[in-house]
Design a protein around this motif. Structure first.
Motif, PDB file in Angstrom:
ATOM      1  N   GLU A  66       0.840  -1.199   0.000  1.00  0.00           N
ATOM      2  CA  GLU A  66       0.000   0.000   0.000  1.00  0.00           C
ATOM      3  C   GLU A  66       0.873   1.246   0.000  1.00  0.00           C
ATOM      4  OE1 GLU A  66      -3.668   1.992   2.585  1.00  0.00           O
ATOM      5  OE2 GLU A  66      -2.896  -0.011   3.040  1.00  0.00           O
ATOM      6  N   PRO A  67       0.626   2.181  -0.923  1.00  0.00           N
ATOM      7  CA  PRO A  67       1.453   3.401  -0.963  1.00  0.00           C
ATOM      8  C   PRO A  67       1.177   4.312   0.229  1.00  0.00           C
ATOM      9  CG  PRO A  67      -0.371   3.545  -2.524  1.00  0.00           C
ATOM     10  CD  PRO A  67      -0.394   2.151  -1.961  1.00  0.00           C
ATOM     11  N   LYS A  68       2.114   5.221   0.462  1.00  0.00           N
ATOM     12  CA  LYS A  68       1.965   6.165   1.562  1.00  0.00           C
ATOM     13  C   LYS A  68       0.844   7.162   1.277  1.00  0.00           C
ATOM     14  CE  LYS A  68       6.872   5.983   2.850  1.00  0.00           C
ATOM     15  NZ  LYS A  68       8.110   6.784   3.035  1.00  0.00           N
ATOM     16  N   THR A  69       0.229   7.623   2.358  1.00  0.00           N
ATOM     17  CA  THR A  69      -0.805   8.639   2.204  1.00  0.00           C
ATOM     18  C   THR A  69      -0.155   9.959   1.788  1.00  0.00           C
ATOM     19  OG1 THR A  69      -2.142   7.593   3.918  1.00  0.00           O
ATOM     20  CG2 THR A  69      -2.655   9.889   3.373  1.00  0.00           C
ATOM     21  N   PRO A  70      -0.604  10.556   0.717  1.00  0.00           N
ATOM     22  CA  PRO A  70       0.052  11.780   0.226  1.00  0.00           C
ATOM     23  C   PRO A  70      -0.222  12.965   1.147  1.00  0.00           C
ATOM     24  CG  PRO A  70      -1.922  11.335  -1.046  1.00  0.00           C
ATOM     25  CD  PRO A  70      -1.739  10.157  -0.133  1.00  0.00           C
ATOM     26  N   GLU A  71       0.688  13.903   1.123  1.00  0.00           N
ATOM     27  CA  GLU A  71       0.499  15.129   1.879  1.00  0.00           C
ATOM     28  C   GLU A  71      -0.463  16.051   1.155  1.00  0.00           C
ATOM     29  OE1 GLU A  71       4.262  16.908   2.526  1.00  0.00           O
ATOM     30  OE2 GLU A  71       5.065  15.232   3.724  1.00  0.00           O
ATOM     31  N   ALA A  72      -1.224  16.805   1.903  1.00  0.00           N
ATOM     32  CA  ALA A  72      -2.178  17.735   1.299  1.00  0.00           C
ATOM     33  C   ALA A  72      -1.424  18.838   0.563  1.00  0.00           C
ATOM     34  CB  ALA A  72      -3.073  18.338   2.378  1.00  0.00           C
ATOM     35  N   PRO A  73      -1.861  19.199  -0.628  1.00  0.00           N
ATOM     36  CA  PRO A  73      -1.157  20.228  -1.395  1.00  0.00           C
ATOM     37  C   PRO A  73      -1.353  21.616  -0.789  1.00  0.00           C
ATOM     38  CG  PRO A  73      -3.178  19.620  -2.509  1.00  0.00           C
ATOM     39  CD  PRO A  73      -3.040  18.697  -1.333  1.00  0.00           C
ATOM     40  N   VAL A  74      -0.421  22.481  -1.089  1.00  0.00           N
ATOM     41  CA  VAL A  74      -0.514  23.878  -0.662  1.00  0.00           C
ATOM     42  C   VAL A  74      -0.973  24.709  -1.853  1.00  0.00           C
ATOM     43  CG1 VAL A  74       0.728  25.851   0.279  1.00  0.00           C
ATOM     44  CG2 VAL A  74       1.296  23.545   1.054  1.00  0.00           C
ATOM     45  N   TRP A  75      -2.149  25.307  -1.739  1.00  0.00           N
ATOM     46  CA  TRP A  75      -2.724  26.071  -2.842  1.00  0.00           C
ATOM     47  C   TRP A  75      -2.323  27.536  -2.730  1.00  0.00           C
ATOM     48  CZ3 TRP A  75      -5.025  22.933  -6.299  1.00  0.00           C
ATOM     49  CH2 TRP A  75      -5.513  21.708  -5.852  1.00  0.00           C
ATOM     50  N   ALA A  76      -2.237  28.156  -3.869  1.00  0.00           N
ATOM     51  CA  ALA A  76      -2.020  29.603  -3.884  1.00  0.00           C
ATOM     52  C   ALA A  76      -3.251  30.296  -3.323  1.00  0.00           C
ATOM     53  CB  ALA A  76      -1.728  30.081  -5.305  1.00  0.00           C
ATOM     54  N   ALA A  77      -3.049  31.525  -2.854  1.00  0.00           N
ATOM     55  CA  ALA A  77      -4.160  32.251  -2.224  1.00  0.00           C
ATOM     56  C   ALA A  77      -5.328  32.430  -3.190  1.00  0.00           C
ATOM     57  CB  ALA A  77      -3.659  33.615  -1.728  1.00  0.00           C
ATOM     58  N   THR A  78      -5.029  32.620  -4.472  1.00  0.00           N
ATOM     59  CA  THR A  78      -6.103  32.832  -5.453  1.00  0.00           C
ATOM     60  C   THR A  78      -6.815  31.538  -5.815  1.00  0.00           C
ATOM     61  OG1 THR A  78      -4.457  32.622  -7.214  1.00  0.00           O
ATOM     62  CG2 THR A  78      -4.969  34.859  -6.440  1.00  0.00           C
ATOM     63  N   GLU A  79      -6.187  30.371  -5.501  1.00  0.00           N
ATOM     64  CA  GLU A  79      -6.752  29.078  -5.883  1.00  0.00           C
ATOM     65  C   GLU A  79      -7.404  28.354  -4.714  1.00  0.00           C
ATOM     66  OE1 GLU A  79      -3.453  26.962  -7.397  1.00  0.00           O
ATOM     67  OE2 GLU A  79      -3.276  28.125  -9.259  1.00  0.00           O
ATOM     68  N   GLN A  80      -7.158  28.806  -3.501  1.00  0.00           N
ATOM     69  CA  GLN A  80      -7.614  28.072  -2.328  1.00  0.00           C
ATOM     70  C   GLN A  80      -9.122  27.886  -2.313  1.00  0.00           C
ATOM     71  OE1 GLN A  80      -5.765  26.687   0.238  1.00  0.00           O
ATOM     72  NE2 GLN A  80      -7.721  25.842   0.920  1.00  0.00           N
ATOM     73  N   THR A  81      -9.872  28.953  -2.498  1.00  0.00           N
ATOM     74  CA  THR A  81     -11.332  28.883  -2.437  1.00  0.00           C
ATOM     75  C   THR A  81     -11.888  28.033  -3.572  1.00  0.00           C
ATOM     76  OG1 THR A  81     -11.413  31.070  -1.426  1.00  0.00           O
ATOM     77  CG2 THR A  81     -13.461  30.241  -2.392  1.00  0.00           C
ATOM     78  N   ALA A  82     -11.358  28.201  -4.802  1.00  0.00           N
ATOM     79  CA  ALA A  82     -11.842  27.439  -5.950  1.00  0.00           C
ATOM     80  C   ALA A  82     -11.583  25.954  -5.763  1.00  0.00           C
ATOM     81  CB  ALA A  82     -11.171  27.944  -7.220  1.00  0.00           C
ATOM     82  N   ALA A  83     -10.379  25.616  -5.266  1.00  0.00           N
ATOM     83  CA  ALA A  83     -10.053  24.206  -5.061  1.00  0.00           C
ATOM     84  C   ALA A  83     -10.946  23.583  -3.994  1.00  0.00           C
ATOM     85  CB  ALA A  83      -8.584  24.067  -4.666  1.00  0.00           C
ATOM     86  N   GLN A  84     -11.202  24.322  -2.930  1.00  0.00           N
ATOM     87  CA  GLN A  84     -12.020  23.776  -1.852  1.00  0.00           C
ATOM     88  C   GLN A  84     -13.456  23.538  -2.302  1.00  0.00           C
ATOM     89  OE1 GLN A  84     -10.583  22.918   1.119  1.00  0.00           O
ATOM     90  NE2 GLN A  84     -12.519  21.810   1.382  1.00  0.00           N
ATOM     91  N   GLU A  85     -13.996  24.423  -3.138  1.00  0.00           N
ATOM     92  CA  GLU A  85     -15.355  24.227  -3.652  1.00  0.00           C
ATOM     93  C   GLU A  85     -15.438  22.985  -4.544  1.00  0.00           C
ATOM     94  OE1 GLU A  85     -16.702  27.739  -5.545  1.00  0.00           O
ATOM     95  OE2 GLU A  85     -16.766  28.940  -3.699  1.00  0.00           O
ATOM     96  N   VAL A  86     -14.423  22.768  -5.375  1.00  0.00           N
ATOM     97  CA  VAL A  86     -14.404  21.568  -6.244  1.00  0.00           C
ATOM     98  C   VAL A  86     -14.288  20.308  -5.393  1.00  0.00           C
ATOM     99  CG1 VAL A  86     -13.114  20.349  -8.027  1.00  0.00           C
ATOM    100  CG2 VAL A  86     -13.451  22.819  -8.197  1.00  0.00           C
ATOM    101  N   ILE A  87     -13.428  20.341  -4.386  1.00  0.00           N
ATOM    102  CA  ILE A  87     -13.247  19.173  -3.508  1.00  0.00           C
ATOM    103  C   ILE A  87     -14.531  18.866  -2.761  1.00  0.00           C
ATOM    104  CG2 ILE A  87     -12.022  18.350  -1.465  1.00  0.00           C
ATOM    105  CD1 ILE A  87      -9.592  19.969  -2.451  1.00  0.00           C
ATOM    106  N   ASP A  88     -15.174  19.884  -2.198  1.00  0.00           N
ATOM    107  CA  ASP A  88     -16.405  19.660  -1.436  1.00  0.00           C
ATOM    108  C   ASP A  88     -17.511  19.115  -2.327  1.00  0.00           C
ATOM    109  OD1 ASP A  88     -15.109  20.552   0.792  1.00  0.00           O
ATOM    110  OD2 ASP A  88     -15.891  22.605   0.662  1.00  0.00           O
ATOM    111  N   ALA A  89     -17.627  19.626  -3.559  1.00  0.00           N
ATOM    112  CA  ALA A  89     -18.686  19.162  -4.461  1.00  0.00           C
ATOM    113  C   ALA A  89     -18.505  17.688  -4.825  1.00  0.00           C
ATOM    114  CB  ALA A  89     -18.700  20.024  -5.723  1.00  0.00           C
ATOM    115  N   ALA A  90     -17.258  17.285  -5.060  1.00  0.00           N
ATOM    116  CA  ALA A  90     -17.008  15.881  -5.426  1.00  0.00           C
ATOM    117  C   ALA A  90     -17.122  14.971  -4.201  1.00  0.00           C
ATOM    118  CB  ALA A  90     -15.622  15.744  -6.060  1.00  0.00           C
ATOM    119  N   TRP A  91     -16.667  15.440  -3.050  1.00  0.00           N
ATOM    120  CA  TRP A  91     -16.682  14.610  -1.845  1.00  0.00           C
ATOM    121  C   TRP A  91     -18.114  14.311  -1.385  1.00  0.00           C
ATOM    122  CZ3 TRP A  91     -12.981  11.839   0.305  1.00  0.00           C
ATOM    123  CH2 TRP A  91     -13.171  11.346   1.601  1.00  0.00           C
TER     124      TRP A  91
END
Length: 500
Positions: free
Chosen positions: A126-151
């Motif tokens: 089993e591979p290691k659990t990846p570390e959470a990525p660090v998003w740029a300030a302009t991308e943080q909100t957009a990435a979180q909305e995409v993650i929440d919608a898919a999750w």
């Protein structure tokens, strides 16, 4: 009463062992179960080009590592370069090196791949659990909305990946448009998965198309879930593996690394070839040292000898069945098997004509020898010499008249023919001509049927390539050896008892 249970258990074990070993050889070593089968292989050339800067150069190229394909042949062309094949945690790689490299350089890696039919990408570790990525300030909100919608629309890591790949590949929302300005679809897909701790990696794949040149690798993403990697195309938003896809690099590493050069690139050319399946499996076994207990490791002369010897059990099985179950009488127990072997060399019609002529002439000469009151040893020896003379005369006559088929009459076993003539002569004197015709005709019938079974291409293929079949034949012969009932040809004696 003696129990037959151990005997039947032994026979059952022989059958199971013979069938199991044959299936294992067909599945594990991919030996075709039928002769004449063809298999498609892919010949791929990888061309590495770069410009040397005049100093030391080292070139590292990832080699294919896809369970859906097995390497049949591989070699490289690299004038003046040293070569080393590396196989470690980073996968298989070819490493070229040279002290002084100046100007345009072209290195070639050529490989022939055989499809294995294995499409699953199973992973034991089993591979290691990846570390959470660090998003740029302009991308943080957009990435979180995409993650929440898919999750929210998923129930497992795999379903989360499926929701994400659909969003990234097909639904071009404003959030995704913003995220894709700084990342490729594959890299964005991996980062979105890593945000929820789902292991994923980018792999390099090659679409296989016949007679294509200067092809490039394309990125795919492998997502891990419960001991298996699942393949996704983040660009198109599709899951699954296309039939013509080859995974070239699967460790998430670079495909090509060049030290001491610039303007490096790798391109691929490919060609689909059709090869005999049996020859392909033999070549693959030679590569993997799978011929240690195979007849193919013998010299060709011994292989040819064994191809004839291993047909004898088939003839023996036919003789046992026709004599024990059917009730056909023959002159000699296994003489028909040897005659059938001669028929394979002479062809059936030529063999029948030659056998009848030799035996007929031999019987006439043997009738004369019987009046000389010779001892048995001398009489048999004289018959052998006469048979050799008859075969020699028929061969010379065939050559004189241009009958090339008649030249193959020398394949008949001379000692067996001499004993056959002797037995038939004694039988003629004791039982009469009818019994001679009955047993002689039975011998020819059994020899003909044995020839038809032994000359079948699929039978010859099985007995040589699947040696476990001989255990099954042994079990059948032993089973028929327990039969003590009436022969089928004897049932006519009891027909009057059945009434009208």
């Amino acid at each position: 009463m003696h129990s037959r249970k151990p005997f039947y258990i032994f026979v059952f074990l022989l059958v199971v062992l013979g069938i199991s070993s044959s299936i294992y050889r067909g599945v594990e070593h991919r030996v075709p179960f039928l002769p004449g089968e063809q298999v498609n292989t892919w010949a791929i050339d990888a061309k590495v080009s770069f410009i040397g800067q005049g100093g030391e150069s080292e070139v590292s190229l990832a080699l294919p590592q896809d369970p859906a394909f097995e390497v049949l042949l591989e070699h490289t062309t690299s004038a003046g370069f040293g070569l080393a094949m590396m196989d470690d945690a980073d996968g298989r790689r070819a490493l070229w090196s040279k002290r002084a490299v100046l100007g345009q350089q072209d290195l070639y890696y050529k490989v022939t791949l055989v499809p294995t039919g294995i499409s699953r990408l199973v992973e034991d570790i089993e591979p290691k659990t990846p570390e959470a990525p660090v998003w740029a300030a302009t991308e943080q909100t957009a990435a979180q909305e995409v993650i929440d919608a898919a999750w929210e629309r998923s129930g497992s890591n795999l379903s989360y990946a499926r929701q994400l790949v659909t969003l990234v590949g097909t639904e071009k929302s404003q959030n995704l448009a913003l995220l894709l300005t700084a990342q490729t679809p594959s890299r964005l897909f991996i980062n979105l998965l890593a945000a929820k701790g789902v292991p994923a990696r980018e792999v390099s794949a090659l679409f296989l198309e016949d007679q294509r040149r200067r092809q490039q690798l394309v990125p795919f993403v492998e997502v891990y879930d419960q001991g298996e990697w699942y393949l996704f195309d983040a660009t198109s938003g599709k899951e699954g593996r296309p039939e013509n896809l080859l995974l070239w690099e699967r460790q998430g590493k670079s495909v090509l690394d060049v030290i001491g050069g610039n303007n490096s690139q790798v391109s691929f050319s490919m060609l689909m070839e059709t090869r005999p399946a049996l020859a392909t499996s033999i070549d693959m076994m030679e590569t993997t040292q799978g011929l240690d207990f195979s007849l193919y490791q013998l010299p060709l002369e011994e292989q040819s000898l064994f191809k004839g010897i291993l047909l004898i059990p088939i003839g023996v099985l036919m003789v046992v069945f026709l004599r024990v179950i059917i009730g056909i009488k023959t002159s000699g127990t296994f003489m028909p098997v040897l005659i059938a072997l001669a028929f394979i060399q002479t062809t059936l019609l030529t063999g029948l004509v030659g056998f009848l002529l030799i035996v007929a002439c031999g019987l006439m000469i043997r009738s004369y020898l019987s009046h000389l009151n010779l001892l048995l040893i001398s009489r048999i020896s004289a018959v052998i010499i006469v048979v050799i003379g008859i075969i020699g005369i028929f061969t010379l006559l065939s050559y004189k008249f241009g009958l090339s088929e008649g030249l193959t009459i020398t394949f008949f076993p001379m000692i067996i023919l001499a004993w056959t003539i002797e037995r038939m002569s004694i039988l003629w004197e004791e039982e009469g001509a009818k019994e001679v015709v009955l047993q002689g005709g039975g011998s020819l019938l059994v020899a003909t049927l044995a020839y038809l079974a032994m000359s079948a291409s699929w039978v010859q293929h099985w007995v040589f390539n699947f040696l476990g079949i001989h255990l099954v034949i042994l079990a059948l012969v032993m089973l028929m050896g327990q039969y003590t009932g009436y022969r089928l040809l004897e049932l006519k004696r009891f027909k009057p008892l059945a009434g009208e």
